[in-house]
Motif scaffolding. Structure first.
Motif, PDB file in Angstrom:
ATOM      1  N   ARG A 258      -6.222  -3.285  12.825  1.00 38.96           N
ATOM      2  CA  ARG A 258      -4.986  -3.961  12.451  1.00 38.96           C
ATOM      3  C   ARG A 258      -5.169  -4.735  11.147  1.00 38.96           C
ATOM      4  N   ARG A 259      -5.665  -4.025  10.157  1.00 42.63           N
ATOM      5  CA  ARG A 259      -5.847  -4.595   8.828  1.00 42.63           C
ATOM      6  C   ARG A 259      -5.250  -3.642   7.793  1.00 42.63           C
ATOM      7  N   HIS A 260      -4.681  -4.221   6.716  1.00 40.87           N
ATOM      8  CA  HIS A 260      -3.954  -3.427   5.718  1.00 40.87           C
ATOM      9  C   HIS A 260      -4.231  -3.991   4.334  1.00 40.87           C
ATOM     10  N   THR A 261      -4.487  -3.096   3.372  1.00 46.16           N
ATOM     11  CA  THR A 261      -4.761  -3.540   2.001  1.00 46.16           C
ATOM     12  C   THR A 261      -3.524  -4.098   1.312  1.00 46.16           C
ATOM     13  N   CYS A 262      -2.318  -3.701   1.760  1.00 47.36           N
ATOM     14  CA  CYS A 262      -1.084  -4.095   1.077  1.00 47.36           C
ATOM     15  C   CYS A 262      -0.585  -5.482   1.465  1.00 47.36           C
ATOM     16  N   MET A 263      -1.321  -6.197   2.314  1.00 55.14           N
ATOM     17  CA  MET A 263      -0.892  -7.546   2.683  1.00 55.14           C
ATOM     18  C   MET A 263      -1.318  -8.543   1.609  1.00 55.14           C
ATOM     19  N   VAL A 264      -0.837  -8.281   0.413  1.00 52.46           N
ATOM     20  CA  VAL A 264      -1.117  -9.114  -0.761  1.00 52.46           C
ATOM     21  C   VAL A 264       0.219  -9.423  -1.426  1.00 52.46           C
ATOM     22  N   ASP A 265       0.190 -10.243  -2.489  1.00 50.35           N
ATOM     23  CA  ASP A 265       1.444 -10.542  -3.182  1.00 50.35           C
ATOM     24  C   ASP A 265       1.906  -9.327  -3.981  1.00 50.35           C
ATOM     25  N   TRP A 266       3.123  -9.404  -4.455  1.00 52.71           N
ATOM     26  CA  TRP A 266       3.780  -8.267  -5.106  1.00 52.71           C
ATOM     27  C   TRP A 266       2.997  -7.760  -6.317  1.00 52.71           C
ATOM     28  N   GLN A 267       2.560  -8.662  -7.160  1.00 55.51           N
ATOM     29  CA  GLN A 267       1.885  -8.240  -8.387  1.00 55.51           C
ATOM     30  C   GLN A 267       0.550  -7.552  -8.088  1.00 55.51           C
ATOM     31  N   SER A 268      -0.103  -7.913  -6.997  1.00 53.09           N
ATOM     32  CA  SER A 268      -1.410  -7.337  -6.682  1.00 53.09           C
ATOM     33  C   SER A 268      -1.315  -5.909  -6.171  1.00 53.09           C
ATOM     34  N   LEU A 269      -0.119  -5.436  -5.847  1.00 51.58           N
ATOM     35  CA  LEU A 269       0.021  -4.060  -5.348  1.00 51.58           C
ATOM     36  C   LEU A 269      -0.436  -3.041  -6.378  1.00 51.58           C
ATOM     37  N   ASP A 270      -0.228  -3.331  -7.672  1.00 49.00           N
ATOM     38  CA  ASP A 270      -0.569  -2.356  -8.713  1.00 49.00           C
ATOM     39  C   ASP A 270      -2.062  -2.079  -8.794  1.00 49.00           C
ATOM     40  N   SER A 271      -2.878  -3.021  -8.318  1.00 44.75           N
ATOM     41  CA  SER A 271      -4.330  -2.842  -8.421  1.00 44.75           C
ATOM     42  C   SER A 271      -4.920  -2.106  -7.215  1.00 44.75           C
ATOM     43  N   LEU A 272      -4.086  -1.741  -6.237  1.00 44.73           N
ATOM     44  CA  LEU A 272      -4.578  -1.054  -5.053  1.00 44.73           C
ATOM     45  C   LEU A 272      -4.666   0.445  -5.290  1.00 44.73           C
ATOM     46  N   PRO A 273      -5.569   1.141  -4.587  1.00 39.22           N
ATOM     47  CA  PRO A 273      -5.642   2.606  -4.721  1.00 39.22           C
ATOM     48  C   PRO A 273      -4.322   3.241  -4.293  1.00 39.22           C
ATOM     49  N   GLN A 274      -3.795   4.148  -5.135  1.00 35.71           N
ATOM     50  CA  GLN A 274      -2.550   4.857  -4.824  1.00 35.71           C
ATOM     51  C   GLN A 274      -2.514   6.150  -5.612  1.00 35.71           C
ATOM     52  N   HIS A 275      -1.777   7.125  -5.105  1.00 34.05           N
ATOM     53  CA  HIS A 275      -1.805   8.467  -5.683  1.00 34.05           C
ATOM     54  C   HIS A 275      -1.176   8.519  -7.069  1.00 34.05           C
ATOM     55  N   GLU A 276      -0.276   7.609  -7.359  1.00 31.04           N
ATOM     56  CA  GLU A 276       0.298   7.539  -8.700  1.00 31.04           C
ATOM     57  C   GLU A 276       0.674   6.092  -8.981  1.00 31.04           C
ATOM     58  N   PRO A 277       0.660   5.656 -10.237  1.00 31.11           N
ATOM     59  CA  PRO A 277       0.961   4.252 -10.549  1.00 31.11           C
ATOM     60  C   PRO A 277       2.364   3.854 -10.052  1.00 31.11           C
ATOM     61  N   GLY A 278       2.429   2.683  -9.423  1.00 30.00           N
ATOM     62  CA  GLY A 278       3.719   2.151  -8.983  1.00 30.00           C
ATOM     63  C   GLY A 278       4.248   2.728  -7.690  1.00 30.00           C
ATOM     64  N   LEU A 279       3.486   3.622  -7.039  1.00 31.59           N
ATOM     65  CA  LEU A 279       3.993   4.284  -5.839  1.00 31.59           C
ATOM     66  C   LEU A 279       4.252   3.288  -4.711  1.00 31.59           C
TER      67      LEU A 279
ATOM     68  N   TRP B 203      -1.542  -8.339  12.327  1.00 29.29           N
ATOM     69  CA  TRP B 203      -2.298  -7.683  11.256  1.00 29.29           C
ATOM     70  C   TRP B 203      -2.813  -8.732  10.268  1.00 29.29           C
ATOM     71  N   SER B 204      -3.859  -8.372   9.554  1.00 31.22           N
ATOM     72  CA  SER B 204      -4.412  -9.241   8.512  1.00 31.22           C
ATOM     73  C   SER B 204      -4.847  -8.378   7.323  1.00 31.22           C
ATOM     74  N   LEU B 205      -5.291  -9.044   6.273  1.00 32.11           N
ATOM     75  CA  LEU B 205      -5.617  -8.346   5.034  1.00 32.11           C
ATOM     76  C   LEU B 205      -6.909  -7.540   5.163  1.00 32.11           C
ATOM     77  N   LEU B 206      -6.879  -6.331   4.642  1.00 31.57           N
ATOM     78  CA  LEU B 206      -8.072  -5.504   4.483  1.00 31.57           C
ATOM     79  C   LEU B 206      -8.438  -5.515   2.994  1.00 31.57           C
ATOM     80  N   PRO B 207      -9.459  -6.273   2.593  1.00 33.34           N
ATOM     81  CA  PRO B 207      -9.811  -6.328   1.167  1.00 33.34           C
ATOM     82  C   PRO B 207     -10.213  -4.948   0.634  1.00 33.34           C
ATOM     83  N   VAL B 208      -9.824  -4.666  -0.583  1.00 31.02           N
ATOM     84  CA  VAL B 208     -10.161  -3.374  -1.195  1.00 31.02           C
ATOM     85  C   VAL B 208     -11.669  -3.210  -1.286  1.00 31.02           C
ATOM     86  N   SER B 209     -12.384  -4.301  -1.446  1.00 31.36           N
ATOM     87  CA  SER B 209     -13.847  -4.231  -1.570  1.00 31.36           C
ATOM     88  C   SER B 209     -14.502  -3.665  -0.313  1.00 31.36           C
TER      89      SER B 209
END
Length: 585
Positions: free
Chosen positions: A543-564, A519-525
């Protein structure tokens, strides 16, 4: 008293020969019966008679002569007329008859015995594969399950009664008895026919057959494809995966690193001072599997400037091998953890061994034949000792064995820092292939995830990749327990911080697992408007995923509620330490 003495003697002899083969046990126990019968008949003839050497000899000879007939329901038992002696001779005769049946009609005896077990057992164990591998696994099954109802189906040819199992063909599985559990183990097949066999079993499983299948498949297939078998409880493994799992279980990188370098605590979590260092001489199939497996097991944070937990040097891989590796595992292309050196892998390895600034935690050698690998390991050990490296600082050296030559391997047998990895070989055990405790824990882990509403599919409806992801989380539990060994004893606020640190480590491990499976990174853009609204995180076909980023960057990804997304990782470690859920904000 005579009957009690006979029974105690029989039981004692039976215990002493319990580990012998069935033929040997029968021979020894029939011999015991013969000696006891001779003694009884001799004593009966001497009763009330004057004791002389002539009378004793005559009685002993008559006893020896009459014993075989008395033990086989033939002739008279002479003067032995009381009830105890009659019972003893009857027991002897029954056992002698049983021993004769086993000896002369062994195949028929085993066949009838297995037929009875198959008819009466609640669980059936089907071993599907070639004779030698099947024999090893069947022995371990019988060691764990008394009177196991076992079936052997060969890949080719006709099954015989040579193995301790009912001989059958693939058609046996088309008429399972309802209400019974059937464990099916598809052993390694050099013709790669197991995938088709699993598909056929999945079609049979649609009719509510309770099949639990462990199937050996190709390692690249498992890592780079997502297979679906919705009607089976299936656990696919490869020989390389099973071998790596056994290897890392015995040589866990985090434990090696903790023993070799300083560690300190950061927010209640163990942090090594440097990354785990690996040297691969040659990029063979087995060395590549080792690289990917150790990558997954070294996602912990260290005191290195970028916090990475893993450094690897790959020697002797030509540009084409490296390019193929990057095409299969694109997330490694820009990784700073991998260093590649072209040219002769052996010469590069010797140069590194002579370099006083370079000392690895582990070296894996596969530069050609078994003899070349053993020779290279011997030379590396000599070079390191010549440098003055202390014995407890020597790296673990894993030597790949293609053909098991006792003469070659014996040269390294006394070296505590050397272990062997035999290609296309793994220990086939009941625990790994039938009991599958890790599989049950992985299913329970997935069930907890479903309880959060973040996942809706049941275990059997998951693809093999997602199931493997859950298994990997379970296999990593010893690492988490070692990193957070004191977390459960901390005050509530510090413990919560420690669990969040472990949650960050769990995310790093999750990213490493995905990278090691192509798998590799799927950019949010690149997400579409609809994907953003649905908070979609992956494109499985790509085989690409938006969550293949560092820990702090998870908060900026689309999610149903903050911190999910971070909560998902927190749940993974929370259960291990028996704590109540802390503040997830």
């Amino acid at each position: 008293m005579l009957l009690l003495g006979y029974l105690l003697g029989f039981a004692t002899v039976a215990v002493l020969v319990r580990k012998r083969g069935d033929n040997m046990r029968s021979l020894v126990l029939v011999g015991y019966n013969y000696i006891f019968a001779t003694a009884m008949l001799t004593a009966a003839q001497l009763a009330g008679e004057p004791i002389t050497w002539q009378s004793v000899a005559a009685a002993l000879i008559r006893g020896m002569y009459d014993s075989p007939t008395a033990m086989t329901f033939q002739g008279s038992i002479g003067d032995a007329v009381n009830l105890q002696e009659m019972v003893i001779f009857c027991a002897m005769s029954i056992y002698t008859l049983r021993a004769a049946v086993v000896l002369f009609f062994r195949k028929a005896w085993n066949y009838l015995r297995m037929c009875w077990r198959l008819w009466s057992a609640k669980k059936i164990y089907v071993v599907w594969g070639e004779k030698d591998a099947a024999a090893a696994l069947l022995r371990d099954i019988h060691n764990h399950v008394k009177r196991a109802a076992a079936v052997w189906i060969p890949f080719s040819g006709k099954a015989t009664t040579e193995l301790p199992a009912f001989p059958a063909t693939a058609e046996f599985l088309q008429r399972p008895k309802l209400g019974r559990i059937c464990h099916i183990i598809l052993l390694p097949d050099e013709k790669q026919g197991n995938l088709e066999r699993v598909k056929k079993l999945d079609a049979l499983g649609e009719n509510a057959a309770d099949y639990h299948v462990t199937a050996f498949l190709n390692d690249d297939l498992l890592r780079l494809q997502d297979l679906h078998f919705p009607h089976l409880d299936v656990c696919p493994v490869s020989q390389q995966e099973l071998l790596m799992r056994q290897f890392i279980r015995d040589h866990r990188p985090l434990q090696q690193l903790s023993a070799r370098s300083r560690t300190f605590e950061k927010s209640g979590i163990l942090v090594p001072e440097r990354p785990f260092s690996l040297c691969l001489a040659g990029l063979s199939r087995l060395n590549r599997a080792l690289l990917l497996s150790i990558w997954e097991n070294t996602a912990f944070e260290t005191a290195a400037p970028d916090g990475r937990g893993f450094d690897a040097v790959v020697l002797g891989a030509d540009p084409s091998e490296r390019e193929l590796f990057f095409r299969d595992y694109p997330a490694f292309r820009d990784s700073g953890s991998l260093t590649w050196q072209e040219g002769d892998g052996a010469l590069a390895l010797y140069a590194l061994a002579e370099d006083k600034a370079c000392l690895f935690d582990e070296i894996a050698i596969d530069i050609g034949t078994t003899s070349r690998n053993v020779e290279a390991a011997l030379r590396v050990l000599r070079l390191l000792r010549r440098r003055g490296v202390e014995e407890d600082r020597l790296p673990l050296i894993a030597v790949v064995i293609h053909e098991m030559y006792e003469g070659s391997t014996s040269l390294l047998a006394e070296e505590p820092q050397v272990c062997f990895l035999q290609e296309n070989s793994s220990i086939l055990t009941y625990a790994d292939l039938v009991e599958r405790a890790f599989d049950r824990e992985a299913e329970n882990l997935h069930r907890r995830y479903r309880g959060t509403g973040m996942i809706s599919a049941g275990w059997r409806n998951l693809g093999t990749f997602t199931q493997s992801s859950n298994r990997a989380a379970v296999w990593d539990i010893p690492n988490k327990l070692l990193l957070g060994r004191d977390a459960a004893e901390l005050p509530a606020d510090k413990r919560n911080k420690a669990l969040w640190r472990l949650a960050e480590y769990e995310h790093r491990r999750w990213v490493a697992f995905h990278a090691a499976h192509g798998w590799s990174l799927l950019p949010v853009s690149e997400l579409t408007e609809q994907e953003r609204e649905d908070c979609a995180t992956k494109r499985p076909a790509e085989r690409r995923h938006t969550c293949m980023v560092d820990w702090q960057s998870l908060d900026s990804l689309p999610q149903h509620e903050p911190g999910l997304l971070k909560k998902y990782d927190y749940m993974n470690v929370e259960e291990l330490f028996g704590t109540e859920e802390g503040d997830h904000a």
